[in-house]
Motif scaffolding. Structure first.
Motif, PDB file in Angstrom:
ATOM      1  N   ARG A   1      31.709  51.130  37.232  1.00 29.60           N
ATOM      2  CA  ARG A   1      32.055  49.941  38.002  1.00 29.60           C
ATOM      3  C   ARG A   1      32.251  50.336  39.453  1.00 29.60           C
ATOM      4  N   GLU A   2      31.704  49.530  40.371  1.00 30.77           N
ATOM      5  CA  GLU A   2      31.814  49.860  41.788  1.00 30.77           C
ATOM      6  C   GLU A   2      32.365  48.688  42.582  1.00 30.77           C
ATOM      7  N   PHE A   3      33.054  49.025  43.641  1.00 35.05           N
ATOM      8  CA  PHE A   3      33.630  48.042  44.549  1.00 35.05           C
ATOM      9  C   PHE A   3      32.519  47.344  45.326  1.00 35.05           C
ATOM     10  N   VAL A   4      32.677  46.019  45.503  1.00 35.54           N
ATOM     11  CA  VAL A   4      31.705  45.236  46.261  1.00 35.54           C
ATOM     12  C   VAL A   4      32.340  44.680  47.545  1.00 35.54           C
ATOM     13  N   ALA A   5      33.467  43.998  47.399  1.00 35.57           N
ATOM     14  CA  ALA A   5      34.086  43.359  48.556  1.00 35.57           C
ATOM     15  C   ALA A   5      35.530  43.017  48.232  1.00 35.57           C
ATOM     16  N   SER A   6      36.334  42.854  49.284  1.00 33.24           N
ATOM     17  CA  SER A   6      37.725  42.434  49.107  1.00 33.24           C
ATOM     18  C   SER A   6      38.116  41.475  50.220  1.00 33.24           C
ATOM     19  N   ILE A   7      39.163  40.705  49.940  1.00 34.21           N
ATOM     20  CA  ILE A   7      39.662  39.739  50.905  1.00 34.21           C
ATOM     21  C   ILE A   7      41.178  39.703  50.802  1.00 34.21           C
ATOM     22  N   SER A   8      41.830  39.599  51.943  1.00 34.81           N
ATOM     23  CA  SER A   8      43.291  39.579  51.957  1.00 34.81           C
ATOM     24  C   SER A   8      43.828  38.272  51.383  1.00 34.81           C
ATOM     25  N   SER A   9      45.116  38.244  51.130  1.00 35.04           N
ATOM     26  CA  SER A   9      45.737  37.066  50.517  1.00 35.04           C
ATOM     27  C   SER A   9      45.564  35.812  51.373  1.00 35.04           C
TER      28      SER A   9
ATOM     29  N   ASN B   1      41.272  38.789  56.433  1.00 30.03           N
ATOM     30  CA  ASN B   1      40.639  40.115  56.471  1.00 30.03           C
ATOM     31  C   ASN B   1      39.714  40.288  55.278  1.00 30.03           C
ATOM     32  N   THR B   2      38.542  40.839  55.553  1.00 29.98           N
ATOM     33  CA  THR B   2      37.573  41.128  54.504  1.00 29.98           C
ATOM     34  C   THR B   2      37.028  42.540  54.677  1.00 29.98           C
ATOM     35  N   TYR B   3      36.479  43.057  53.598  1.00 30.61           N
ATOM     36  CA  TYR B   3      35.928  44.417  53.625  1.00 30.61           C
ATOM     37  C   TYR B   3      34.796  44.478  52.615  1.00 30.61           C
ATOM     38  N   TYR B   4      33.717  45.186  52.981  1.00 30.18           N
ATOM     39  CA  TYR B   4      32.531  45.209  52.135  1.00 30.18           C
ATOM     40  C   TYR B   4      32.034  46.629  51.896  1.00 30.18           C
ATOM     41  N   ALA B   5      31.444  46.838  50.746  1.00 27.78           N
ATOM     42  CA  ALA B   5      30.703  48.070  50.502  1.00 27.78           C
ATOM     43  C   ALA B   5      29.469  48.065  51.396  1.00 27.78           C
ATOM     44  N   ASP B   6      29.056  49.229  51.819  1.00 25.24           N
ATOM     45  CA  ASP B   6      27.894  49.326  52.707  1.00 25.24           C
ATOM     46  C   ASP B   6      26.640  48.720  52.076  1.00 25.24           C
ATOM     47  N   SER B   7      26.551  48.811  50.762  1.00 25.39           N
ATOM     48  CA  SER B   7      25.346  48.346  50.071  1.00 25.39           C
ATOM     49  C   SER B   7      25.161  46.836  50.125  1.00 25.39           C
ATOM     50  N   VAL B   8      26.227  46.094  50.424  1.00 24.13           N
ATOM     51  CA  VAL B   8      26.124  44.624  50.448  1.00 24.13           C
ATOM     52  C   VAL B   8      26.450  44.035  51.809  1.00 24.13           C
TER      53      VAL B   8
ATOM     54  N   ASN C   1      23.363  36.660  49.246  1.00 24.10           N
ATOM     55  CA  ASN C   1      22.057  36.306  49.797  1.00 24.10           C
ATOM     56  C   ASN C   1      21.141  37.530  49.811  1.00 24.10           C
ATOM     57  N   SER C   2      19.869  37.275  49.982  1.00 18.10           N
ATOM     58  CA  SER C   2      18.874  38.360  50.050  1.00 18.10           C
ATOM     59  C   SER C   2      19.044  39.342  48.896  1.00 18.10           C
ATOM     60  N   LEU C   3      19.159  38.794  47.707  1.00 20.10           N
ATOM     61  CA  LEU C   3      19.425  39.627  46.532  1.00 20.10           C
ATOM     62  C   LEU C   3      18.277  40.573  46.237  1.00 20.10           C
ATOM     63  N   LYS C   4      18.641  41.738  45.742  1.00 22.05           N
ATOM     64  CA  LYS C   4      17.686  42.787  45.399  1.00 22.05           C
ATOM     65  C   LYS C   4      17.818  43.125  43.912  1.00 22.05           C
ATOM     66  N   PRO C   5      16.775  43.671  43.319  1.00 21.11           N
ATOM     67  CA  PRO C   5      16.897  44.062  41.900  1.00 21.11           C
ATOM     68  C   PRO C   5      18.071  45.009  41.647  1.00 21.11           C
ATOM     69  N   GLU C   6      18.390  45.841  42.609  1.00 21.21           N
ATOM     70  CA  GLU C   6      19.504  46.774  42.425  1.00 21.21           C
ATOM     71  C   GLU C   6      20.874  46.100  42.470  1.00 21.21           C
ATOM     72  N   ASP C   7      20.912  44.815  42.766  1.00 21.43           N
ATOM     73  CA  ASP C   7      22.164  44.053  42.680  1.00 21.43           C
ATOM     74  C   ASP C   7      22.436  43.585  41.256  1.00 21.43           C
ATOM     75  N   THR C   8      21.493  43.793  40.361  1.00 27.97           N
ATOM     76  CA  THR C   8      21.675  43.396  38.962  1.00 27.97           C
ATOM     77  C   THR C   8      22.856  44.132  38.346  1.00 27.97           C
ATOM     78  N   ALA C   9      23.800  43.367  37.811  1.00 24.01           N
ATOM     79  CA  ALA C   9      25.027  43.939  37.247  1.00 24.01           C
ATOM     80  C   ALA C   9      25.874  42.811  36.678  1.00 24.01           C
ATOM     81  N   VAL C  10      26.912  43.209  35.973  1.00 22.77           N
ATOM     82  CA  VAL C  10      27.982  42.275  35.630  1.00 22.77           C
ATOM     83  C   VAL C  10      28.993  42.334  36.772  1.00 22.77           C
TER      84      VAL C  10
END
Length: 124
Positions: A45-53, A57-64, A84-93
């Protein structure tokens, strides 16, 4: 405590878009920072993005970065992931996660508050 339910996954062609939602129960949603994670078959499992309460503030993995946008509506107890601009490598749960840590914390993924996940499949 907070309970989380993801929705919005599906099958999309490369270059397409999807919007994931994560609905939270309870009256404490606005006190939690929220994160999105994903897990592809055979991978961790890998981190994608986060948002403050507050949503300020937001934060993203470089890949997205530049393709995905995390947002939240505290009145609706919901966090979103616009993809947006989805790629096959974005396939995941894709999973949402709740925690009380900064958006850039390296501790994301250690809390017990997870949804059940929603499948995103991007065809080439």
């Amino acid at each position: 405590q907070v309970q989380l339910v993801e929705s919005g996954g599906g099958l999309v062609q490369a270059g397409g878009s999807l919007r994931l939602s994560c609905a939270a129960s309870g009256r404490t949603f606005s006190t939690y920072a929220m994160g999105w994670f994903r897990q592809a078959p055979g991978k961790e499992r890998e981190f994608v993005a986060s948002i403050s309460s507050t949503g300020l503030n937001t934060y993203y993995a470089d890949s997205v970065k530049g393709r995905f946008t995390i947002s939240r509506d505290n009145a609706q107890n919901t966090v979103y992931l616009q993809m947006n601009s989805l790629k096959p490598e974005d396939t995941a749960v894709y999973y949402c996660n709740a925690d009380k840590i900064p958006t850039k914390s390296t501790s994301w993924g250690t809390s017990d508050y997870w949804g059940q996940g929603t499948q995103v499949t991007v065809s080439s």
